[in-house]
Design an enzyme around this catalytic site. Sequence first.
Site, PDB file in Angstrom:
ATOM      1  N   LYS A  37     -68.440  41.816  10.822  1.00 50.22           N
ATOM      2  CA  LYS A  37     -67.421  41.969   9.778  1.00 50.22           C
ATOM      3  C   LYS A  37     -67.345  43.420   9.310  1.00 50.22           C
ATOM      4  CE  LYS A  37     -67.015  37.526   7.371  1.00 50.22           C
ATOM      5  NZ  LYS A  37     -67.248  36.887   6.055  1.00 50.22           N
ATOM      6  N   GLU A 159     -61.286  34.284  -9.681  1.00 51.76           N
ATOM      7  CA  GLU A 159     -60.127  34.778  -8.931  1.00 51.76           C
ATOM      8  C   GLU A 159     -59.048  33.699  -8.901  1.00 51.76           C
ATOM      9  OE1 GLU A 159     -59.029  33.567  -5.876  1.00 51.76           O
ATOM     10  OE2 GLU A 159     -60.657  32.215  -5.327  1.00 51.76           O
ATOM     11  N   PHE A 260     -44.245  23.844  -7.227  1.00 50.89           N
ATOM     12  CA  PHE A 260     -45.210  22.856  -6.714  1.00 50.89           C
ATOM     13  C   PHE A 260     -44.662  21.433  -6.754  1.00 50.89           C
ATOM     14  CE2 PHE A 260     -47.911  26.441  -6.917  1.00 50.89           C
ATOM     15  CZ  PHE A 260     -48.997  26.197  -6.098  1.00 50.89           C
ATOM     16  N   CYS A 271     -59.463  25.971  -0.762  1.00 52.39           N
ATOM     17  CA  CYS A 271     -59.644  25.980  -2.220  1.00 52.39           C
ATOM     18  C   CYS A 271     -59.364  24.625  -2.863  1.00 52.39           C
ATOM     19  CB  CYS A 271     -58.762  27.051  -2.850  1.00 52.39           C
ATOM     20  SG  CYS A 271     -59.310  28.731  -2.501  1.00 52.39           S
TER      21      CYS A 271
END
Length: 447
Positions: A37, A159, A260, A271
């Site tokens: 990474k 976040e 939504f 998530c």
Amino acid sequence: MALRITVIGTGYLGATHAAAMAELGFDVLGLDVVPEKIETLSAGRGPMYEPGLDELLHKHVAGIEGSTGRLRFTTSWEEVAEFGDVHFVCVNTPQRHGEYACDMSYVDSAFESLAPHLTRPTLVVGKSTVPVGSAARLAGRLAELAPAGADAELAWNPEFLREGFAVQDTLHPDRIVVGVRSERAEKLLRETYATPVSEGAPFVVTDFPTSELVKTAANSFLATKISFINAMAEVCEATDGDVVKLAEAIGHDERIGSKFLRAGIGFGGGCLPKDIRAFMARAGELGVDQALTFLREVDSVNMRRRGHMVELAREAVGGDSFLGKRVAVLGATFKPDSDDVRDSPALNVAGQIQLQGGQVTVFDPKGMDNARRLFPTLAYAETALDAVRGADVVLHLTEWREFRELDPAELGEAVAHRIVLDGRNALDGERWRAAGWTFRAMGRPTA
């Protein structure tokens, strides 16, 4: 002296946060325990597809010609501890294998690795989504392990990134939430986020538990809204109603809003599904599981939508069996503008149909490599046109703009039967019907 920022964990959240902090003018050092990474990021490439991320990396990663040099990456905990004034912990918190609960092993490992190297006053900021109560425990562990003791403070700053909009959401957030225990911690975070705050982003200061609950509460509300309109789609299927018109009508109520409220095959990704399940698990541990029992039905409605699409596809190819039938699937990622296939409804549907004997071919603009790794037995095509060749039915399962702009007439020349099922209520049905297609959208049996 300007603050220096470190970011622990350079996956989806961490890589975006590190690049955005550099864009805001800070010198940033990112850390990951995976050398590959670090090599990728140091070359100016993100570890995943996210619009705008590679451009930010090229603009700021040290060693790239013309860059500001404000962003570097390392595998050294000692280097990170020596460099940073504010350390953001952005590691993953997946669902624990075989359980609903959150796996905190990556977060715990990050704190255990970082804390022993903190020899001066510093602020460690958790951004990972964690069960409520985690911050208080980690604050104690930080003070216990850090040579700086109580001067190594903790704050929690959840976040709220949307995949496909993560860069924009970091640079121009709709709110900044910080859980702090001291004026010093609040001051450092206000300095860190001075630019977005000056642009009008609300800065909400709260305690540890509330800051932890904000993210899971927000995701639970969004998941509930999605499952609500999908439950209405089930009712519309039974009554010949039109869920799109229903959503439009109730969305005009400002107390409800239109966002939504698009019915389809439901939500997925890394998530919403795992966050609502972890929230339920934590509520059980706290003895308030009854407060969140509605989330079980939210989850159940969501998973039912995938099965319903499989049934619609079976009906479309004759109603008895998928054996010998060719099924084209447009979409592999859980949402557009991402290469994320974690818990993807599209791939789940494709896999179910293949297990029932269908010959499934998938195309996605960005998610092909990840899809192949997760579902290697599915067939994959290089273009949408190639995917639909000889198909008995075409399933539209991820609402990429590219799919909305397809030419139904051109695709019609390639398929065996002109039948398309819109699992996202995003295609123009009139256009497809005008090109000779049988068009069916979820929650709209007669539209």
